[in-house]
Design an enzyme around this catalytic site. Structure first.
Site, PDB file in Angstrom:
ATOM      1  CG  ASP A 109      31.736  55.335  34.839  1.00 29.41           C
ATOM      2  OD1 ASP A 109      31.354  55.596  35.991  1.00 29.41           O
ATOM      3  OD2 ASP A 109      31.695  56.140  33.885  1.00 29.41           O
ATOM      4  CG  ASP A 120      33.617  60.272  32.810  1.00 26.04           C
ATOM      5  OD1 ASP A 120      32.925  60.523  33.812  1.00 26.04           O
ATOM      6  OD2 ASP A 120      34.707  60.820  32.560  1.00 26.04           O
ATOM      7  CD  GLU A 124      29.364  62.993  33.876  1.00 28.72           C
ATOM      8  OE1 GLU A 124      30.420  62.654  33.325  1.00 28.72           O
ATOM      9  OE2 GLU A 124      29.304  63.379  35.037  1.00 28.72           O
ATOM     10  CG  HIS A 178      30.527  59.430  41.438  1.00 27.97           C
ATOM     11  ND1 HIS A 178      29.594  59.300  40.425  1.00 27.97           N
ATOM     12  CD2 HIS A 178      31.671  59.792  40.825  1.00 27.97           C
ATOM     13  CE1 HIS A 178      30.168  59.550  39.266  1.00 27.97           C
ATOM     14  NE2 HIS A 178      31.413  59.861  39.484  1.00 27.97           N
ATOM     15  CG  ASP A 179      30.848  63.414  39.826  1.00 23.27           C
ATOM     16  OD1 ASP A 179      30.607  63.195  38.635  1.00 23.27           O
ATOM     17  OD2 ASP A 179      31.854  62.977  40.425  1.00 23.27           O
TER      18      ASP A 179
HETATM   19  O1  TEU Z   1      32.172  64.035  35.957  1.00 18.26           O
HETATM   20  C1  TEU Z   1      32.241  65.174  35.096  1.00 18.26           C
HETATM   21  C2  TEU Z   1      31.456  66.251  35.703  1.00 18.26           C
HETATM   22  O2  TEU Z   1      30.628  66.867  35.081  1.00 18.26           O
HETATM   23  C3  TEU Z   1      31.670  66.426  37.158  1.00 18.26           C
HETATM   24  O3  TEU Z   1      33.085  66.672  37.262  1.00 18.26           O
HETATM   25  C4  TEU Z   1      30.910  67.593  37.701  1.00 18.26           C
HETATM   26  O4  TEU Z   1      30.656  68.535  36.729  1.00 18.26           O
HETATM   27  C5  TEU Z   1      31.765  68.207  38.773  1.00 18.26           C
HETATM   28  O5  TEU Z   1      32.008  67.164  39.665  1.00 18.26           O
HETATM   29  C6  TEU Z   1      31.066  69.387  39.416  1.00 18.26           C
HETATM   30  O6  TEU Z   1      29.726  69.147  39.646  1.00 18.26           O
HETATM   31  C7  TEU Z   1      32.766  62.842  35.457  1.00 18.26           C
HETATM   32  C8  TEU Z   1      32.856  61.871  36.626  1.00 18.26           C
HETATM   33  O7  TEU Z   1      31.525  61.584  37.086  1.00 18.26           O
HETATM   34  C9  TEU Z   1      33.678  62.528  37.706  1.00 18.26           C
HETATM   35  O8  TEU Z   1      33.702  61.717  38.892  1.00 18.26           O
HETATM   36  C10 TEU Z   1      35.092  62.690  37.166  1.00 18.26           C
HETATM   37  O9  TEU Z   1      35.858  63.408  38.128  1.00 18.26           O
HETATM   38  C11 TEU Z   1      35.087  63.479  35.842  1.00 18.26           C
HETATM   39  O10 TEU Z   1      34.068  63.101  34.933  1.00 18.26           O
HETATM   40  C12 TEU Z   1      36.397  63.236  35.112  1.00 18.26           C
HETATM   41  O11 TEU Z   1      36.405  61.917  34.623  1.00 18.26           O
END
Ligand code: TEU
Ligand code: CA
Length: 533
Positions: free
Chosen positions: A88, A189, A240, A304-305
């Site tokens: 990542d 990210d 992403e 994970h999100d």
């Molecule tokens: O996620 C960014 C992001 O788009 C997510 O925060 C998502 O939009 C949000 O959870 C609501 O759906 C990345 C990583 O995957 C996330 O774990 C981090 O918290 C974030 O960036 C900040 O680095």
């Protein structure tokens, strides 16, 4: 692609956190599934406000995860099994405990002041009205130097200033450090946030935060990153990229763009809190048309999100196994690279803990605090956050039905989902009809059927609320995928051209489905999936 959120994967030293040693010990399980590439969530040094997405040292391993020696053994063990490892890359922001930020925030004339985004107040208030992903404003006031700094996420995650060439070259140096160790690429990210709206103007509608990304200048940064680093290695990159249309998406992943190879867009994850079949199909068709022949999409419904797909888009009660398989069949037969999030392959579900104190996710906790500070009823706010809490996907992998699901000998950092006695790897591997073996077959099919990877896509059911029937065609081979997303039987009448005498059944998620003589009219059972050739 298989995503390993290591802190919830397997704990080998009893501290309650999964660790890299645990990933090494379970690599044969991942290999058995048929995985090609592992995406490892951040394991760099971090105070862990956002579970590793607030990095305080890019070139050392977080103590909870292990150390560099463990990490080197993990990479070697992955390669020994013929798999690849991508890391990542979190470079839109660092931790506020990163030495760079500690220097930058120490005084206005510190040489690293301009490594982050500092602004004076305007009329005694924040420099503008922008919201962040995790807080009401992107601005945090620093008493010592009497300026605000920008953070697109939590206060503890100050944004780097990508306009500063020193920052960019420091990041490229760090990327080479990891690539020279032999990693096979990066998941980048929120990479579309690097360029900020010029002049930091107020926006019409601050709550619709897409102004944080896809701003002028972003492609120049990525083309420079590609020239300086990426193109010099035989690697893959997946960006992403929230809030992007197919047309904009192509600018990041078009083969002639020299930026990234593929992307996660979020139209499904963000726009569809619950299932909307017609909308999902419209998104799939738009992305297929938008990238066709020029760029590669990625297919995922959970990570994970985002909560677990069988709970959010399937039926994790009466039809958990069938709908887990159906969603897997869809993601592996739609155009794009399929991602399996750890636990998806055994049909793990979302969770409903009793209180906000059982939850860890900073996004959920911040939202809870923001909403109750507006005077809303705490229980109602809590209930409203449960379905989409990121912790739904972050509960420990359920390895067996022993204490703590065999995840840890200690106390897990987050509670295990209480359904672990029924849903766990051990019972799954003992059941020939389990989700795991269905995924194993899907992945094996992709290695021997180019139609799944290169086939043209055509949706035969765009307006159907519950059936999703589409074809993939490549060099004379045509696959027909029939999915019934509803809890009731549904009938589909195939258009002309499909009434050949015999169709070969490739895979079905219900038992004893036979290759019927003609499938002109097909009754699909609840959450039934069939793949024909
Ligand atoms: O996620 C960014 C992001 O788009 C997510 O925060 C998502 O939009 C949000 O959870 C609501 O759906 C990345 C990583 O995957 C996330 O774990 C981090 O918290 C974030 O960036 C900040 O680095
Ligand atoms: Ca551990």
């Amino acid at each position: 692609m298989y995503q390993v959120y290591w802190r919830s994967f397997y704990d080998t030293n009893g501290d309650g956190y999964g660790d890299l040693e645990g990933v090494i010990e379970k690599l044969d399980y991942i290999k058995e599934l048929g995985v090609d590439v592992i995406w490892l969530n951040p394991c760099y040094e971090s105070p862990d406000f956002d579970n590793g997405y607030d990095i305080s040292n890019y070139t050392s391993i977080m103590e909870k995860a292990g150390n560099m020696e463990t990490w080197e053994r993990l990479l070697q063990a992955v390669h020994e099994r013929g798999m690849k490892l991508i890391m990542d890359l979190v470079v839109n922001h660092t931790s506020n405990q990163h030495p760079w930020f500690i220097e930058s925030s120490s005084s206005k004339n510190n040489p690293k002041r301009d490594w982050y985004i500092w602004k004076d107040s305007v009329d005694g208030k924040e420099p503008n009205n922008w919201r962040s992903y995790f807080t009401p404003s992107v601005w945090e006031y620093d008493e010592k130097t009497e300026q605000y700094y920008m953070h697109s996420f939590a206060v503890e995650q100050p944004d780097l200033n990508w306009e500063n060439e020193e920052v960019r070259h420091e990041i490229y140096k760090m990327m080479r450090f990891w690539l020279n160790k032999g990693i096979d690429g990066f998941r980048l990210d929120v990479i579309n946030l690097l360029a900020k709206l010029k002049g930091f103007p107020n926006v019409e509608n601050p709550t619709n935060i897409n102004y944080l990304g896809n701003n002028p200048g972003i492609h120049e940064y990525l083309q420079e990153m590609n020239r300086e680093v990426l193109q010099h290695y035989d690697i893959m990159t997946v960006g992403e990229i929230p809030f992007v249309t197919p047309e904009d998406g192509l600018l990041y992943v078009g083969e002639d763009r020299n930026e990234l190879h593929t992307l996660f867009h979020f139209e499904v994850a963000d726009d569809m809190p619950t299932w909307d079949m017609v909308r999902y199909k419209e998104i799939q068709t738009r992305w297929y048309e938008g990238l066709k022949g020029r760029g590669t999409n990625s297919q995922f419904m959970n990570n994970h999100d985002h909560t677990r797909q069988v709970t959010r888009y399937g039926n994790d009660q009466e039809y958990r196994v069938e709908s887990a398989k159906l969603l897997g069949a869809m993601l592996h037969t739609l155009p794009g690279i399929p991602y399996v999030f750890q636990g998806e392959e055994i049909g793990m579900t979302g969770v409903r803990f009793a209180s906000i104190d059982d939850y860890n996710d900073i996004a959920m906790k911040n939202k809870y605090k923001e909403e109750i500070e507006k005077g809303r009823d705490p229980q109602e706010v809590f209930e409203s956050l449960l379905l989409l809490s990121r912790d739904n996907s972050r509960t420990p992998i359920q390895w067996d039905d022993s204490e703590q699901a065999g995840f840890t000998a200690g106390t897990p950092w987050i509670k295990v989902n209480p359904n672990y006695k029924k849903i766990n790897v051990k019972e799954t591997l003992a059941d020939p009809n389990s989700v795991f073996y269905f995924y194993q077959k899907l992945i094996a099919l992709r290695k021997t059927n180019p139609v799944m990877i290169y086939g043209d896509y055509n949706d035969l059911s765009p307006d159907d609320e519950s059936l999703y029937v589409y074809t993939r065609s490549f060099e004379g081979t045509r696959w027909l995928i029939m999915l019934n997303h509803s809890d009731s039987k549904s009938e589909f009448v195939l258009p002309e051209g499909f009434n050949e005498e015999k169709k070969q059944l490739i895979l079905a998620n219900y038992k004893d489905v036979t290759s019927e003589k003609s499938i002109q009219k097909t009754i699909l059972l609840p959450h039934e999936a069939r793949i024909y050739q």
